[in-house]
Design an enzyme around this catalytic site. Sequence first.
Site, PDB file in Angstrom:
ATOM      1  N   ARG A 315       0.833  -1.211   0.000  1.00 38.52           N
ATOM      2  CA  ARG A 315       0.000   0.000   0.000  1.00 38.52           C
ATOM      3  C   ARG A 315       0.865   1.259   0.000  1.00 38.52           C
ATOM      4  O   ARG A 315       0.491   2.272  -0.599  1.00 38.52           O
ATOM      5  CB  ARG A 315      -0.999   0.013   1.169  1.00 38.52           C
ATOM      6  CG  ARG A 315      -2.067   1.087   1.016  1.00 38.52           C
ATOM      7  CD  ARG A 315      -3.079   1.069   2.160  1.00 38.52           C
ATOM      8  NE  ARG A 315      -4.205   0.175   1.932  1.00 38.52           N
ATOM      9  CZ  ARG A 315      -5.308   0.499   1.248  1.00 38.52           C
ATOM     10  NH1 ARG A 315      -5.438   1.699   0.722  1.00 38.52           N
ATOM     11  NH2 ARG A 315      -6.284  -0.368   1.098  1.00 38.52           N
ATOM     12  N   GLU A 718      -9.888   5.582   7.553  1.00 35.78           N
ATOM     13  CA  GLU A 718      -8.476   5.919   7.487  1.00 35.78           C
ATOM     14  C   GLU A 718      -8.133   7.214   6.740  1.00 35.78           C
ATOM     15  O   GLU A 718      -7.221   7.937   7.162  1.00 35.78           O
ATOM     16  CB  GLU A 718      -7.705   4.767   6.820  1.00 35.78           C
ATOM     17  CG  GLU A 718      -7.720   3.471   7.600  1.00 35.78           C
ATOM     18  CD  GLU A 718      -7.247   2.302   6.758  1.00 35.78           C
ATOM     19  OE1 GLU A 718      -7.998   1.869   5.862  1.00 35.78           O
ATOM     20  OE2 GLU A 718      -6.114   1.843   6.965  1.00 35.78           O
TER      21      GLU A 718
END
Length: 763
Positions: A315, A718
């Site tokens: 990521r 997030e």
Amino acid sequence: MTAFERSVGKALPHDSAHLHVSGQAAYTDDLPEPRDLLHIAVGMSQQAHARIKSIDLDAVNEAPGVRASLVADDIPGDNNFGAIVADDPILVDDEVLYVGHPIFAVAADSVDQARKAARRAEITYEALTPILDTRDAIEQASFVLPSEELTRGEPAAALDKAKNRLQGSISCGGQDQFYLEGHIAMAVPQEDGALLVYSSTQHPDQLQSMVAQATNRAAKDVVVICRRMGGAFGGKESQAALIACIAALMAVHTGRACKLRLDRDDDMIMTGKRHDFVIDYDVGFDDDGLIEGIDFMLASRCGISADLSGPVNDRAMFSCDNAYFLENIHITSHRCKTNTVSNTAFRGFGGPQGMFAIEYVIENIARSLGKDPLEIRRLNFYGIDERNVTHYEQTVEDNIIHEIVDKLERDSDYVARRDAIREFNCNSPILKKGISLTPVKFGISFTKTLLNQAGALLHIYKDGTVHLNHGGTEMGQGLYIKVAQVVADEFGIDVDQIQIMAADTSKVPNASATAASSGSDMNGKAAQIAAARIRSRLSEFACRHFSIAEKDVSFAGGRVTVGKESVSFAELVQLAWADRVSLSATGFYKTPRIHYDRATFSGRPFFYFAYGAAVSEVIVDTLSGENRILRVDILHDCGDSLNPAIDLGQIEGGFVQGAGWLTFEELWWNASGELKTHAPSTYKIPTCSDLAVDFRVQLLENAGNREDTIYRSKAVGEPPLMLALSVFFAIRDAISSDKQPMPKLDAPATPEAVLLAWEDGAS
Ligand code: MTE
Ligand code: HPA
Ligand code: MOS
């Protein structure tokens, strides 16, 4: 019929808010304790890297109140809790790899007795050389997983050709999750060797598997329940399994219920955190500041084992474009093995570190050209119809970053304030102000495609009330109220008619972790599907019962209208039950349109992107290095919000947590590899007084989602954390006012780091 208000979209309070504030919400440690419960303490390695020569637990076993102790040899099944790679022993017996590595467990009548006993162990070691630094790990090729590379375009040629070029090295620190409720699990033996485990976990299904494997049982013999967590922030995605396995193993060993609750210090020493990164960059750009080629080396401290470091670093690679089109890019990603605790998920999951890298580079480009960073950001944004393919080959179809940044720039009065700050700084030798506007584009979905699945189970009882189960866990983020709102609207009833049940592996099997911000996206859809199945049975029955056409049935306001008839929802349910209609259903959802080839780092890993932007203004005292955040303006995209009150809380909380990461949360290990910041006395997390004096948060209105998400909402857990990059760059802006080039400043920008950078700039 009177106007009926839907639940979805309403700013309803968190379903447990009244319980949280009155102290009645039951966390795992608040559950009634079974008779004969034993309390566990863990004996941890005192050395960062050593071979164990001997373990003598005689003094431990003879200590007051002690009933049993447990070492690796006593484990009947697999001595491992690593879910992706089986490289994480529950208890080590040969080579300890970090200070804090669990070696044995002891069970006693009280917590105090167990903890005191644990200290009496005699363990002898043969010291080995530890690797404590990420750069050292790279040099010695010490990796938990193979390094990865990604290339798009012709980065080397583009760098060679570029008129301007900058190179450098930067770093950003790790971060402790610092949930208010620490890790805890209680295992209770059941009939015929079965086990019931209560745990504070984001991933009950994984605990079920790991406990089953460690205790040599089948999954059917283990049930894991979690009603709520007092915060998790990624820290309870994989590593709650360690705590649960120890509790379960001790329960099997003693035949008694056993509870393991780590105290704060042990929790911070023993369990993983956000990965700190070291980053090298090499960027080429034209005279306007358009990036022509870029090369990143991203290396993270993974600690002793793989844990979730693979997907975290993937990521980071996916996120080092943030909102920018990087046509020619090469990335090297090292997953470094160090003799420190195994790092794990933390809100953003590698995304914040990747974005830190590119935003730092953008700032340096701006400064080297003498331009406002915002101008360079805009110039490099992804286009709408062109320049819109990411370096992993996903087309950005939903780009709204231009409109968000334009609106925020206007609403926050960015331009005028930047001028005012320049003016202020000219007349203020000691106190310096800075301002920064940073964007966020964050990919939503688990990057591992198979994890993007969810299940739900609904029961309607004869009185028309509902039990709602799904695979998601509640960690304070408001997932449970959001899913209840969805189900309420499906039946046209009030959320009060729904009892929200604990996450329970015996109700919904094989659920993914509640993570990657996808909890409400996936469980909302699964629950909606389950509800729709029951509703269609009820409709079908109603038509039969009242002899009308199905299209004339509607569910709203607690009533069901069937042609000209209207009955209460409860009455219809009662009639349907009497007619032997099934009032229970499961729902299953898998995120559509995603696919991804890990071998080539290409595909469409994300269902969609969530966007946002923030402007932060800070003031820095250049004598002490301290700063205050004066004002923050945020514009964030939640699509059509399921619950604007919850989403606002997520944005504020995420931002503050991100600011903590980037400014004062500092993890510090000594030369022996001991974490010295393992309590709030030495590790500073944000408090109310660290909030921006003037904090303005807006949700982007009528945002929607071009993908078919639940009520066209967007995930929010997030993405807002990364809005806090604006705080870091505002601090850097303040201490570099009119100095060329910008001083080097690593994160976190602690007072110490700020002072060093200030002096660096002045010299
Ligand atoms: N909010 C609170 N209050 N507590 C938490 O532990 N975890 C964050 C975020 N918001 C967290 C939180 C993380 S890391 C994630 S991935 C998401 O919530 C998970 O929940 P969701 O998918 O339901 O948004
Ligand atoms: N985010 C959070 N947790 C995860 C992910 C992710 O992308 N992949 C696996 N676990
Ligand atoms: Mo969140 S870091 O995906 O648990």
